[in-house]
Design a protein around this motif. Structure first.
Motif, PDB file in Angstrom:
ATOM      1  N   ILE A  92       0.867  -1.180   0.000  1.00 12.06           N
ATOM      2  CA  ILE A  92       0.000   0.000   0.000  1.00 12.06           C
ATOM      3  C   ILE A  92       0.907   1.235   0.000  1.00 12.06           C
ATOM      4  CG2 ILE A  92      -1.841   1.247   1.172  1.00 12.06           C
ATOM      5  CD1 ILE A  92      -2.677  -1.534   0.200  1.00 12.06           C
ATOM      6  N   VAL A  93       0.880   1.985  -1.082  1.00 13.59           N
ATOM      7  CA  VAL A  93       1.769   3.145  -1.210  1.00 13.59           C
ATOM      8  C   VAL A  93       1.065   4.391  -0.699  1.00 13.59           C
ATOM      9  CG1 VAL A  93       3.094   4.588  -2.797  1.00 13.59           C
ATOM     10  CG2 VAL A  93       2.957   2.106  -3.169  1.00 13.59           C
ATOM     11  N   ARG A  94       1.699   5.060   0.264  1.00 13.32           N
ATOM     12  CA  ARG A  94       1.188   6.338   0.784  1.00 13.32           C
ATOM     13  C   ARG A  94       2.305   7.378   0.666  1.00 13.32           C
ATOM     14  NH1 ARG A  94      -1.085   2.708   4.930  1.00 13.32           N
ATOM     15  NH2 ARG A  94      -3.283   2.316   4.381  1.00 13.32           N
ATOM     16  N   SER A  95       2.319   8.340   1.559  1.00 11.94           N
ATOM     17  CA  SER A  95       3.195   9.506   1.364  1.00 11.94           C
ATOM     18  C   SER A  95       4.552   9.411   2.038  1.00 11.94           C
ATOM     19  CB  SER A  95       2.489  10.766   1.895  1.00 11.94           C
ATOM     20  OG  SER A  95       1.228  10.915   1.294  1.00 11.94           O
ATOM     21  N   SER A  96       4.872   8.290   2.688  1.00 11.21           N
ATOM     22  CA  SER A  96       6.165   8.199   3.373  1.00 11.21           C
ATOM     23  C   SER A  96       7.288   7.745   2.450  1.00 11.21           C
ATOM     24  CB  SER A  96       6.069   7.242   4.569  1.00 11.21           C
ATOM     25  OG  SER A  96       5.868   5.912   4.120  1.00 11.21           O
ATOM     26  N   THR A  97       6.960   7.497   1.167  1.00 13.06           N
ATOM     27  CA  THR A  97       7.989   7.135   0.196  1.00 13.06           C
ATOM     28  C   THR A  97       7.867   8.035  -1.030  1.00 13.06           C
ATOM     29  OG1 THR A  97       6.510   5.400  -0.669  1.00 13.06           O
ATOM     30  CG2 THR A  97       8.215   4.724   0.894  1.00 13.06           C
ATOM     31  N   ALA A  98       9.019   8.335  -1.636  1.00  9.86           N
ATOM     32  CA  ALA A  98       9.056   9.187  -2.826  1.00  9.86           C
ATOM     33  C   ALA A  98      10.372   8.944  -3.550  1.00  9.86           C
ATOM     34  CB  ALA A  98       8.935  10.662  -2.434  1.00  9.86           C
ATOM     35  N   PRO A  99      10.443   9.268  -4.844  1.00 10.53           N
ATOM     36  CA  PRO A  99      11.706   9.109  -5.580  1.00 10.53           C
ATOM     37  C   PRO A  99      12.820   9.915  -4.926  1.00 10.53           C
ATOM     38  CG  PRO A  99       9.882   9.513  -7.091  1.00 10.53           C
ATOM     39  CD  PRO A  99       9.351   9.749  -5.715  1.00 10.53           C
ATOM     40  N   LYS A 100      14.012   9.341  -4.966  1.00 11.01           N
ATOM     41  CA  LYS A 100      15.151  10.061  -4.403  1.00 11.01           C
ATOM     42  C   LYS A 100      15.467  11.257  -5.279  1.00 11.01           C
ATOM     43  CE  LYS A 100      19.736   9.350  -2.471  1.00 11.01           C
ATOM     44  NZ  LYS A 100      20.764   8.352  -2.124  1.00 11.01           N
TER      45      LYS A 100
END
Length: 347
Positions: free
Chosen positions: A325-333
């Motif tokens: 489940i993708v939320r906002s705690s991950t993003a492209p480096k």
């Protein structure tokens, strides 16, 4: 005074055995006699003891459930799943916890001896698996929920812990996160090894070996997430992502990262495991591996209900898939920005 079966028998002019047969639908009875007994039951408002009726039928219509503690973050979801199925089939649930150690186990064993329930659902309290296997071998139908990779000698419902670790790794790799800090669960749990192996092997397939110093043994608590980050900072270990083996430790890790002035998800992306309700309320909301805990409770309860209906318990574990489940705690480096060349002034 409460109405008894003897009162019904006396009013209807039959024996207590005849009344019992009418209640339980056993034996051949004269239709007029059976109708007369039912009429008397209605007139007197007699309500038979559920336990007495169950014993007469050879069943209590009660399912036992043994769990370590009700404080585990996802326990409510499993319980609700089991209750949904059990109650829909007209059964009750008798819940036992292991909060008091040996005292709790003695109390549970006494209920087993008294045949207080027809079958057992188990989330294994540590150190009880051998005893549960013995109960199953003696004829008690048992289903284990969340086998933690132990593969018991009786039916179980599990989830794909290794695949969950793989999906977390693939997600972070796709984001350009090549130096993750891993905050594991309790080392002696099989699920901890499966999650770590899936994560580590996926990075290895991408040509990246995890730094052993960036694998920190946690204990599934919020505080262990904080300790994992603090350990890495104290050791001056660079990391651009965190994979925590449950959502509580992921939440602790997010808090510790933000306290250093770093940004989540841009400086450090964080992935958890479980997808408990808390995961939606971290700041930022947590990307995590969803375990189908309610569905696991439902599946285990359905196994028991099927067994009571004549379907043999399955020999192989039922395995339900995890989902990222993708939320906002991950993003492209973020890509490194080159310094723009100075502009020349025109004369």
């Amino acid at each position: 005074m409460s109405i008894t079966i003897a009162d019904v028998a006396a009013r209807a002019g039959v024996s207590k055995t005849t009344v019992s047969r009418v209640l339980n639908g056993k034996g051949e009875l004269d239709l007029r006699t059976a109708e007369r007994v039912r009429q008397v039951i209605a007139e007197l408002g007699y309500v038979p003891s559920a336990r007495a009726v169950g014993l007469a039928r050879g069943r209590t219509r009660i399912v036992g459930m043994l769990v370590p503690s009700l404080t585990w973050p996802w326990m409510g979801e499993v319980l609700q799943g089991a209750v949904d199925v059990v109650e829909s089939q007209g059964y009750g649930l008798l819940l036992f916890t292991f909060n008091r150690g040996e005292e709790s186990m003695h109390q549970f064993a006494s209920q087993v001896s008294a045949q207080s329930f027809d079958g057992l659902l188990v989330i294994e309290p540590e150190g009880t698996l051998t005893y549960i296997e013995q109960l199953h071998a003696r004829g008690l139908p048992v289903v284990l929920i969340d086998d933690r990779a132990k593969r018991p000698q009786f039916p179980s419902v599990a989830t794909t812990n290794r695949a969950g670790g793989e999906s977390a790794a693939r997600h972070l790799l796709e984001l350009g996160r090549y130096r993750p800090l891993v905050i594991t669960g309790v080392e002696r749990f099989g699920c901890t090894h499966e999650r770590l192996d899936g994560f580590r092997d996926t990075y290895a397939e991408a040509g990246i070996e995890l730094d052993p110093e960036l694998v920190f043994e946690g204990d599934f608590t919020h505080e262990s997430g904080r300790r994992g980050v603090q350990y890495a900072l104290e050791q001056r270990l660079a990391f651009d992502a965190i994979f925590a083996h449950n959502d509580l430790s992921a939440g602790g890790a997010i808090q510790a990262v933000r306290e250093t002035g770093r940004n989540v998800p841009n400086d450090v992306s964080v992935v958890g495991f479980d997808d408990i309700p808390y995961a939606e309320h971290t700041e930022p909301p947590l990307t995590t591996v969803h375990q189908p805990m309610r569905q696991m409770g439902q599946a285990a309860a359905r196994m028991l209900m099927g067994y009571f209906g004549g379907t043999p318990l399955p020999e192989d574990p039922q395995v339900l898939p995890t989902t990222l489940i993708v939320r906002s705690s991950t993003a492209p480096k973020p890509t490194a920005r080159t310094r723009p060349a100075p502009k020349h002034r025109s004369h």
